[in-house]
Design a protein around this motif. Structure first.
Motif, PDB file in Angstrom:
ATOM      1  N   CYS A   7      12.126 -47.736  86.961  1.00 29.94           N
ATOM      2  CA  CYS A   7      11.820 -46.411  86.439  1.00 29.94           C
ATOM      3  C   CYS A   7      12.896 -45.999  85.440  1.00 29.94           C
ATOM      4  CB  CYS A   7      11.813 -45.370  87.566  1.00 29.94           C
ATOM      5  SG  CYS A   7      10.773 -45.825  88.962  1.00 29.94           S
ATOM      6  N   ARG A   8      12.495 -45.647  84.249  1.00 30.42           N
ATOM      7  CA  ARG A   8      13.445 -45.010  83.326  1.00 30.42           C
ATOM      8  C   ARG A   8      13.539 -43.552  83.758  1.00 30.42           C
ATOM      9  NH1 ARG A   8      12.952 -41.760  78.711  1.00 30.42           N
ATOM     10  NH2 ARG A   8      14.881 -41.751  77.506  1.00 30.42           N
ATOM     11  N   ALA A  51       6.978 -49.593  87.158  1.00 30.18           N
ATOM     12  CA  ALA A  51       6.920 -48.642  86.041  1.00 30.18           C
ATOM     13  C   ALA A  51       7.278 -49.312  84.716  1.00 30.18           C
ATOM     14  CB  ALA A  51       7.848 -47.459  86.305  1.00 30.18           C
ATOM     15  N   LYS A  52       7.752 -50.538  84.775  1.00 31.42           N
ATOM     16  CA  LYS A  52       8.049 -51.342  83.582  1.00 31.42           C
ATOM     17  C   LYS A  52       8.911 -50.607  82.567  1.00 31.42           C
ATOM     18  CE  LYS A  52       3.969 -54.215  84.090  1.00 31.42           C
ATOM     19  NZ  LYS A  52       2.558 -54.342  83.785  1.00 31.42           N
ATOM     20  N   ILE A 370       5.200 -41.801  82.709  1.00 30.55           N
ATOM     21  CA  ILE A 370       4.756 -41.547  81.336  1.00 30.55           C
ATOM     22  C   ILE A 370       5.173 -42.718  80.455  1.00 30.55           C
ATOM     23  CG2 ILE A 370       5.037 -40.017  79.314  1.00 30.55           C
ATOM     24  CD1 ILE A 370       3.587 -38.609  81.549  1.00 30.55           C
ATOM     25  N   GLU A 371       4.246 -43.207  79.660  1.00 33.97           N
ATOM     26  CA  GLU A 371       4.564 -44.330  78.788  1.00 33.97           C
ATOM     27  C   GLU A 371       5.563 -43.904  77.716  1.00 33.97           C
ATOM     28  OE1 GLU A 371       1.154 -46.745  77.643  1.00 33.97           O
ATOM     29  OE2 GLU A 371       2.178 -47.177  75.761  1.00 33.97           O
ATOM     30  N   GLY A 372       6.643 -44.688  77.570  1.00 33.53           N
ATOM     31  CA  GLY A 372       7.617 -44.393  76.516  1.00 33.53           C
ATOM     32  C   GLY A 372       8.598 -43.304  76.926  1.00 33.53           C
ATOM     33  N   ASN A 373       9.199 -42.668  75.943  1.00 33.96           N
ATOM     34  CA  ASN A 373      10.272 -41.704  76.164  1.00 33.96           C
ATOM     35  C   ASN A 373       9.877 -40.291  75.713  1.00 33.96           C
ATOM     36  OD1 ASN A 373      11.418 -44.177  76.624  1.00 33.96           O
ATOM     37  ND2 ASN A 373      13.014 -43.979  75.067  1.00 33.96           N
ATOM     38  N   PRO A 385      -0.855 -39.895  81.913  1.00 32.56           N
ATOM     39  CA  PRO A 385       0.196 -40.648  82.596  1.00 32.56           C
ATOM     40  C   PRO A 385      -0.340 -42.012  83.052  1.00 32.56           C
ATOM     41  CG  PRO A 385      -0.016 -38.437  83.518  1.00 32.56           C
ATOM     42  CD  PRO A 385      -1.152 -38.614  82.550  1.00 32.56           C
ATOM     43  N   LEU A 386       0.544 -43.004  83.081  1.00 28.40           N
ATOM     44  CA  LEU A 386       0.124 -44.318  83.582  1.00 28.40           C
ATOM     45  C   LEU A 386      -0.206 -44.222  85.068  1.00 28.40           C
ATOM     46  CD1 LEU A 386       2.906 -46.447  81.844  1.00 28.40           C
ATOM     47  CD2 LEU A 386       0.487 -46.314  81.182  1.00 28.40           C
ATOM     48  N   TYR A 387       0.673 -43.507  85.800  1.00 31.58           N
ATOM     49  CA  TYR A 387       0.460 -43.306  87.240  1.00 31.58           C
ATOM     50  C   TYR A 387       0.863 -41.890  87.639  1.00 31.58           C
ATOM     51  CZ  TYR A 387       0.663 -48.432  87.478  1.00 31.58           C
ATOM     52  OH  TYR A 387       0.458 -49.779  87.287  1.00 31.58           O
TER      53      TYR A 387
END
Ligand SMILES: [Zn+2]
Length: 397
Positions: A7-8, A51-52, A370-373, A385-387
């Motif tokens: 997770c970022r 979460a990649k 959330i994808e990206g920043n 959201p992705l998840y």
């Protein structure tokens, strides 16, 4: 148990952990059990979500919605059956969850739908965000009350206000919403004008306090805003024409907070008369710049701002993340501050900071990937959201 890997994280929203990336373990009671360096948590039998290296945020708060409002053709509300109203509100609540909202504060409903949704959730019938419900809106007899079917409870003295407030609590609501000034979207209402008397508002605050709730006060005009702060409402909704004196009063207060609403402003101008009446469009256009400047000033003064959209279901679904990017377009807020408003700030304002609002060991496991920043580009919020993880349910969009 569910383990979110890689997770970022955003430091301001992840308490008690240093570092840019983390694994987050949520236990069987949906409480965050551990936050640690990627790859270091062994949790046998846990369901794993990778979460990649995308951004993981705590669940969002919507502090100002009306779950019963399906689209901007507000007069249609009066033609809907109670069953239709309830079904639409339920599906709106589910849409909120899909977009990552785990707490909703409803600012006015018809047919007591939101209290019924809360009961249905408590019975385990539906999985929807946690709802803070205000029931019917307490208002003086005013222009445009009929615009929203029976969403308003008209009360014209402290005693009528007392009765109206008690009625909302009797029906299972948690808080009280009052109209301190006129509204843009009430036919012939004047947003700058104060409409509620001090003795009426004080009565609402008293009853709400007795019942363990508080008052959310709709106020555009500066005088109405100041009356709200003076009488001890918890939140000023919209705050469109807030002035320096009111900003100073809010700065000095730890009881009253401003909840600006950006998406509704954007939606009104976009509508351009398709659904809204001439009177509503005229006000939206006339006050746009004044509202943007006033709320931006309140932000720059360092006030703790809450997150509310006031948006209808149709726009909410068509434009995911609308309130997030509307806040930069409408009020010129910084991206990261917008994310903090939607989570940490709003949890504090709603009195739920012990359990929600940040990712922290011991708090509820309500996570949004959330994808990206999005803290560097708020328009990332336009994508679903992705998840979303909430109360045992993992939503994958
Ligand atoms: Zn509203």
């Amino acid at each position: 148990m569910i383990l979110f890997k890689n997770c970022r994280i955003i430091k301001e929203l992840t308490e008690g952990y240093e570092g840019e990336f983390a694994d987050i373990l949520i236990n069987g009671d949906d409480i965050i059990e551990r936050i640690d360096k990627p790859g270091t948590i062994e949790a046998e039998g846990a369901f794993i979500v990778d979460a990649k290296n995308n951004t993981v945020l705590p669940g969002f708060f919507e502090l100002h919605t009306h779950l019963c409002i399906t689209d901007m053709n507000y007069h249609r509300l009066g033609t809907m059956s109670q069953a239709e109203n309830a079904i639409e509100a339920l599906s709106f609540a589910r849409e909120y969850l899909k977009q990552g909202y785990t707490t909703i504060r409803d600012a006015g409903t018809i047919h007591n739908v939101t209290a019924e949704l809360k009961r249905a959730k408590a019975r385990g019938t539906v999985n929807i965000p946690d709802i803070i419900s205000s029931g019917q809106i307490i208002t003086p007899t005013e222009n445009g009350n009929a615009t929203f079917a029976n969403m308003y409870y008209e009360a014209d003295s402290p005693y009528e206000v007392r009765k109206g407030c008690r009625k909302q609590f009797e029906l299972g609501n948690d808080i009280i919403k009052c109209m301190l000034t006129g509204a843009y979207l009430n036919e012939a209402g004047n947003p700058g004008e104060s409409i509620m008397m001090e003795d009426e508002l004080l009565e609402a605050v008293k009853v709400a306090k007795m019942k363990g709730g508080y008052v959310m006060g709709h106020a555009h005009g500066a005088e109405g805003i100041k009356l709200g702060i003076k009488c001890g409402v918890r939140t000023i909704e919209h705050g469109s024409f807030i002035d320096d004196e009111a900003i100073d009063m809010l700065k000095a207060s730890n009881k009253t907070f401003l909840v600006p609403t950006a998406a509704i402003g954007l939606a009104c101008l976009d509508d351009d008369g398709a659904s809204l009446s001439e009177d509503m469009m005229d006000k939206s256009k006339r006050y746009e710049l004044a509202e943007k400047a006033a709320v931006n000033k309140a932000y720059r003064a360092g006030l703790k701002l809450g997150f509310g959209s006031d948006i209808d279901k149709e726009n909410f679904i068509r434009y995911p993340g609308m309130e997030f990017y509307a806040r930069t377009e409408w009020f010129d807020f910084e991206y990261k501050d917008i994310l903090i408003q939607a989570t940490k700030n709003s949890a504090e304002i709603a009195g739920l900071a012990e359990e929600k609002g940040t990712i922290k060991v011991g708090k509820r496991g309500e996570l949004v990937v959330i994808e990206g920043n999005p803290d560097e580009d708020i328009y990332k919020m336009k994508k679903m959201p992705l998840y979303v993880y909430f109360q045992g349910e993992l939503i994958e969009n």
